[in-house]
Scaffold this motif. Structure first.
Motif, PDB file in Angstrom:
ATOM      1  N   GLN A  60      25.496  46.083  43.635  1.00 18.09           N
ATOM      2  CA  GLN A  60      26.829  46.234  44.227  1.00 18.09           C
ATOM      3  C   GLN A  60      27.178  45.021  45.068  1.00 18.09           C
ATOM      4  O   GLN A  60      28.303  44.503  44.994  1.00 18.09           O
ATOM      5  N   ILE A  61      26.237  44.551  45.882  1.00 21.23           N
ATOM      6  CA  ILE A  61      26.508  43.399  46.732  1.00 21.23           C
ATOM      7  C   ILE A  61      26.771  42.149  45.893  1.00 21.23           C
ATOM      8  O   ILE A  61      27.747  41.423  46.109  1.00 21.23           O
ATOM      9  N   ILE A  62      25.914  41.891  44.915  1.00 23.11           N
ATOM     10  CA  ILE A  62      26.040  40.672  44.116  1.00 23.11           C
ATOM     11  C   ILE A  62      27.318  40.693  43.283  1.00 23.11           C
ATOM     12  O   ILE A  62      28.013  39.672  43.165  1.00 23.11           O
ATOM     13  N   SER A  63      27.652  41.843  42.705  1.00 22.68           N
ATOM     14  CA  SER A  63      28.879  41.911  41.897  1.00 22.68           C
ATOM     15  C   SER A  63      30.109  41.693  42.767  1.00 22.68           C
ATOM     16  O   SER A  63      31.067  41.020  42.359  1.00 22.68           O
ATOM     17  N   ASP A  64      30.114  42.237  43.995  1.00 22.54           N
ATOM     18  CA  ASP A  64      31.236  42.028  44.916  1.00 22.54           C
ATOM     19  C   ASP A  64      31.357  40.550  45.295  1.00 22.54           C
ATOM     20  O   ASP A  64      32.456  39.982  45.300  1.00 22.54           O
ATOM     21  N   ILE A  65      30.223  39.931  45.626  1.00 20.96           N
ATOM     22  CA  ILE A  65      30.232  38.520  46.019  1.00 20.96           C
ATOM     23  C   ILE A  65      30.693  37.642  44.866  1.00 20.96           C
ATOM     24  O   ILE A  65      31.543  36.754  45.038  1.00 20.96           O
ATOM     25  N   ASP A 224      32.042  61.108  34.218  1.00 20.43           N
ATOM     26  CA  ASP A 224      33.050  62.097  33.835  1.00 20.43           C
ATOM     27  C   ASP A 224      34.229  61.391  33.182  1.00 20.43           C
ATOM     28  O   ASP A 224      34.380  60.173  33.281  1.00 20.43           O
ATOM     29  N   GLU A 225      35.079  62.196  32.514  1.00 26.42           N
ATOM     30  CA  GLU A 225      36.264  61.626  31.881  1.00 26.42           C
ATOM     31  C   GLU A 225      37.149  60.970  32.937  1.00 26.42           C
ATOM     32  O   GLU A 225      37.459  61.565  33.966  1.00 26.42           O
ATOM     33  N   SER A 226      37.532  59.722  32.697  1.00 27.94           N
ATOM     34  CA  SER A 226      38.337  58.974  33.655  1.00 27.94           C
ATOM     35  C   SER A 226      38.835  57.702  32.990  1.00 27.94           C
ATOM     36  O   SER A 226      38.412  57.362  31.875  1.00 27.94           O
ATOM     37  N   ILE A 227      39.731  56.990  33.667  1.00 29.04           N
ATOM     38  CA  ILE A 227      40.200  55.711  33.145  1.00 29.04           C
ATOM     39  C   ILE A 227      39.054  54.723  33.043  1.00 29.04           C
ATOM     40  O   ILE A 227      38.995  53.898  32.126  1.00 29.04           O
ATOM     41  N   GLU A 228      38.082  54.827  33.984  1.00 26.80           N
ATOM     42  CA  GLU A 228      36.932  53.929  33.933  1.00 26.80           C
ATOM     43  C   GLU A 228      36.078  54.204  32.698  1.00 26.80           C
ATOM     44  O   GLU A 228      35.641  53.265  32.016  1.00 26.80           O
ATOM     45  N   LYS A 229      35.848  55.482  32.399  1.00 30.61           N
ATOM     46  CA  LYS A 229      35.039  55.811  31.217  1.00 30.61           C
ATOM     47  C   LYS A 229      35.738  55.360  29.946  1.00 30.61           C
ATOM     48  O   LYS A 229      35.100  54.832  29.026  1.00 30.61           O
ATOM     49  N   SER A 258      35.923  48.357  40.553  1.00 32.31           N
ATOM     50  CA  SER A 258      35.784  48.966  41.869  1.00 32.31           C
ATOM     51  C   SER A 258      34.984  50.267  41.867  1.00 32.31           C
ATOM     52  O   SER A 258      34.635  50.786  42.923  1.00 32.31           O
ATOM     53  N   HIS A 259      34.690  50.800  40.680  1.00 35.64           N
ATOM     54  CA  HIS A 259      33.912  52.044  40.611  1.00 35.64           C
ATOM     55  C   HIS A 259      32.469  51.745  40.994  1.00 35.64           C
ATOM     56  O   HIS A 259      31.849  50.820  40.451  1.00 35.64           O
ATOM     57  N   CYS A 262      29.997  51.123  38.269  1.00 38.24           N
ATOM     58  CA  CYS A 262      30.374  50.139  37.245  1.00 38.24           C
ATOM     59  C   CYS A 262      30.336  48.703  37.749  1.00 38.24           C
ATOM     60  O   CYS A 262      30.651  47.781  36.996  1.00 38.24           O
ATOM     61  N   LYS A 263      29.983  48.496  39.001  1.00 43.38           N
ATOM     62  CA  LYS A 263      30.031  47.152  39.566  1.00 43.38           C
ATOM     63  C   LYS A 263      29.119  46.184  38.812  1.00 43.38           C
ATOM     64  O   LYS A 263      29.487  45.047  38.518  1.00 43.38           O
ATOM     65  N   TRP A 264      27.904  46.639  38.488  1.00 46.62           N
ATOM     66  CA  TRP A 264      26.958  45.726  37.839  1.00 46.62           C
ATOM     67  C   TRP A 264      27.380  45.410  36.419  1.00 46.62           C
ATOM     68  O   TRP A 264      27.305  44.248  35.998  1.00 46.62           O
ATOM     69  N   ILE A 265      27.839  46.399  35.691  1.00 44.67           N
ATOM     70  CA  ILE A 265      28.246  46.126  34.312  1.00 44.67           C
ATOM     71  C   ILE A 265      29.466  45.212  34.293  1.00 44.67           C
ATOM     72  O   ILE A 265      29.604  44.364  33.409  1.00 44.67           O
ATOM     73  N   SER A 266      30.354  45.343  35.291  1.00 42.12           N
ATOM     74  CA  SER A 266      31.496  44.429  35.356  1.00 42.12           C
ATOM     75  C   SER A 266      31.024  43.005  35.647  1.00 42.12           C
ATOM     76  O   SER A 266      31.556  42.034  35.104  1.00 42.12           O
TER      77      SER A 266
END
Length: 275
Positions: A60-65, A224-229, A258-259, A262-266
């Protein structure tokens, strides 16, 4: 909530209070209200759980940075960088303290290698930030500047670990941005070369499309079902058979960025597609 995630969240609370070594699997299962059998269906051991938690924290930290290094306005990039570092450290201060303590005491080879790996990813983002900020002007001193920035990060983090006092993150970030600019402008004698950096600890691990697909499939199965999924499923399809423009792929990655799961996969997708 997926049982694996429940275990991670509850164990995180215990580790922050007691430390890794003092917390047993029995205590974790009691705190979660599950059996030991249910625990071992999700994790082979306590060490595997600890690695999973560190992965989640560092990812999470590395993906944000990495995202802000690429997207922040250059004029406030240094401030944003330091603020993100210390905001995340303060937000997760209890667990961050445990990680720092365990790093200094552990003999767990996997944990040591894992932290070295994330350290190299942070170096990669810092060098990208230096390139955006100063370009060719600091080419000869860029690696010394990178180590100086890491030194600021590590040294000032001790304020959070050893002193239980309120800290002004905005002032700290402005102060460190000023110090970094002064070093970039006036440092003249380089010590760390590209060759020396590679000798110290090369980072040769490149992510592949197959590895990203494996990550995507795991995350899709847990969400769960969502726009992110839905976006994850479209990204998976595109990896298997490219059909979208890079602009659409960027939009799909932005949907998931922002999920918290999902931060690492992004981060991996941005690196894979080069944006």
């Amino acid at each position: 909530m997926v049982k694996r995630q429940l275990i991670m969240e509850k164990a995180l609370e215990l580790f922050a209070k007691q430390g890794f070594e003092a917390t047993s699997v029995q205590q974790i299962t009691d705190y979660c209200g599950i059996s030991k059998g249910a625990f071992y269906l999700s994790f082979k051991s306590k060490d595997e759980l600890i690695i999973a938690l560190i992965d989640q924290f560092m990812m999470q930290i590395i993906s944000d940075i990495d995202y802000l290094v690429i997207n922040s306005n250059v004029e406030k990039l240094l401030y944003d960088f330091y603020y993100a570092i210390y905001y995340n450290f303060q937000k997760h201060s209890d667990f961050a303290k445990v990680i720092m303590k365990e790093q200094s005491q552990t003999l767990n080879k996997e944990l040591i290698l894992k932290m070295k790996y994330y350290d190299k990813l942070i170096e990669k983002s810092i060098l990208r930030m230096i390139e955006r900020l100063y370009g060719d002007e600091v080419e000869e001193i860029q690696y010394d500047l990178m180590f100086s920035i890491k030194g600021f990060m590590n040294t000032y983090s001790q304020l959070f670990v050893f002193y239980n006092v309120p800290l002004d993150l905005q002032l700290l970030s402005v102060s460190l941005a000023e110090k970094t600019n002064l070093l970039a402008q006036h440092m003249t004698i380089p010590f760390v070369s590209r060759e020396l950096l590679h000798l110290l600890e090369p980072l040769n691990e490149e992510i592949t499309g197959e590895q990203i697909l494996d990550n995507l499939e795991q995350i899709i199965g847990e969400m769960d079902e969502s726009i992110e999924k839905e976006s994850l499923m479209l990204l998976k399809q595109h990896l298997q058979e490219p059909v979208y423009s890079i602009a659409i792929v960027k939009g799909l990655v932005e949907n998931i960025r922002s999920h918290p799961h999902c931060k690492w996969i992004s981060y991996l997708l941005r690196g894979y597609y080069g944006f």
